[in-house]
Design an enzyme around this catalytic site. Sequence first.
Site, short mmCIF file in Angstrom:
data_model
loop_
_atom_site.label_atom_id
_atom_site.label_comp_id
_atom_site.label_asym_id
_atom_site.label_seq_id
_atom_site.Cartn_x
_atom_site.Cartn_y
_atom_site.Cartn_z
N GLY A 15 4.23 52.26 19.01
CA GLY A 15 3.30 53.19 18.36
C GLY A 15 1.85 52.74 18.40
O GLY A 15 1.07 53.08 17.51
N ASN A 17 -0.36 53.81 20.49
CA ASN A 17 -1.15 55.05 20.64
C ASN A 17 -1.24 55.79 19.30
O ASN A 17 -2.30 56.33 18.97
CB ASN A 17 -0.54 55.96 21.71
CG ASN A 17 -0.98 55.56 23.10
OD1 ASN A 17 -2.12 55.77 23.49
ND2 ASN A 17 -0.08 54.93 23.84
N ARG A 94 12.42 60.69 24.80
CA ARG A 94 13.44 61.71 25.00
C ARG A 94 12.86 62.83 25.85
O ARG A 94 11.69 63.19 25.68
CB ARG A 94 13.91 62.32 23.67
CG ARG A 94 14.42 61.37 22.65
CD ARG A 94 15.62 60.57 23.08
NE ARG A 94 16.76 61.39 23.48
CZ ARG A 94 17.82 60.93 24.13
NH1 ARG A 94 17.88 59.65 24.48
NH2 ARG A 94 18.82 61.72 24.45
N ASN A 110 1.19 64.94 25.79
CA ASN A 110 1.90 63.70 26.11
C ASN A 110 0.94 62.75 26.80
O ASN A 110 -0.03 63.19 27.42
CB ASN A 110 3.09 63.98 27.04
CG ASN A 110 3.90 62.73 27.33
OD1 ASN A 110 4.14 61.92 26.45
ND2 ASN A 110 4.31 62.56 28.59
N HIS A 112 0.86 59.45 29.54
CA HIS A 112 1.68 58.78 30.54
C HIS A 112 0.89 57.65 31.18
O HIS A 112 -0.28 57.83 31.55
CB HIS A 112 2.11 59.80 31.61
CG HIS A 112 2.98 59.18 32.65
ND1 HIS A 112 4.30 58.86 32.41
CD2 HIS A 112 2.72 58.76 33.91
CE1 HIS A 112 4.81 58.28 33.48
NE2 HIS A 112 3.87 58.21 34.41
N THR A 175 -5.14 49.98 27.02
CA THR A 175 -6.48 50.01 26.43
C THR A 175 -7.16 51.35 26.69
O THR A 175 -7.81 51.92 25.81
CB THR A 175 -7.33 48.86 27.04
OG1 THR A 175 -6.67 47.64 26.78
CG2 THR A 175 -8.73 48.82 26.48
C1 GRF Z 1 2.59 54.13 26.54
O1 GRF Z 1 2.36 53.38 27.69
C2 GRF Z 1 2.66 55.59 26.87
O2 GRF Z 1 1.83 55.95 27.93
C3 GRF Z 1 4.10 55.76 27.25
O3 GRF Z 1 4.81 54.93 26.39
C4 GRF Z 1 3.97 53.87 25.96
C5 GRF Z 1 3.96 53.92 24.46
O4 GRF Z 1 3.27 52.84 23.90
N1 GRF Z 1 4.47 57.17 27.20
P1 GRF Z 1 2.98 52.84 22.35
O5 GRF Z 1 4.33 53.04 21.64
O6 GRF Z 1 2.01 53.91 22.02
O7 GRF Z 1 2.44 51.45 22.07
#
Ligand code: GRF
Length: 218
Positions: A15, A17, A94, A110, A112, A175
């Site tokens: 988490g 992000n 998922r 989303n 990626h 980052t």
């Molecule tokens: C990130 O690299 C995101 O791009 C991918 O899963 C990872 C999640 O990281 N979909 P976090 O849980 O936000 O640290």
Amino acid sequence: MNDRPVIAVLVSGSGSNLQAIIDASERGEIPGRVGLVLSNKADAFGLERARKHGIPTAVVDHKMFAGREAFDAKLVEVIRASGAVLVCLAGFMRVVTPVFLRAFPHRILNIHPALLPSFPGTHGPAQALRYGVRFSGCTVHFLDEGVDTGPVIAQAIVPVHEDDTEESLAARILTEEHRIYPMAIRLFLEGRLTIEGRKVTTKGAEKIPDFSRRNPDA
Ligand code: GRF
């Protein structure tokens, strides 16, 4: 502050992000607040992060459902109850069905860890290393029915170094994820994104100056 539009964030793991989104919201950089953090895993660290900020959490364990549609219908119910106007997948592991997509048309984002359409699916940084590309990065996109195929909102690039490991490249990319995800959410909530076909345009965005970089720079 509490009358700001609600964002629901879906996580399966760390988490980081989610944390970037919460922090940006608390700094007033996003005109919305995280009003629900939902996970399919009870031990996701993202839930812990949410609790620290007094954000309501929910766990919907996919293993408790007979199929993907039934799981998605429960997600929809929980998210609707939160009043969310925007759903952000942030490391939510998922694949969702049309049941979920159609409940929030053009309202699911989303992130990626690759420059889509390169390296969709899992392990984006490892795929980039294996392929031998010299640059990679990250992409924020609207969700559609494919895996990492939806209309692109924002991308950021990073160099791939010759001594990179999956971890070092993923960290460099992460980052940038923490910068572009809150930005994309802000643009969405400011009503500045328009989707036509698979092309997204951003009202009032500065055109970035032309640039080019080479890697290696020998
Ligand atoms: C990130 O690299 C995101 O791009 C991918 O899963 C990872 C999640 O990281 N979909 P976090 O849980 O936000 O640290």
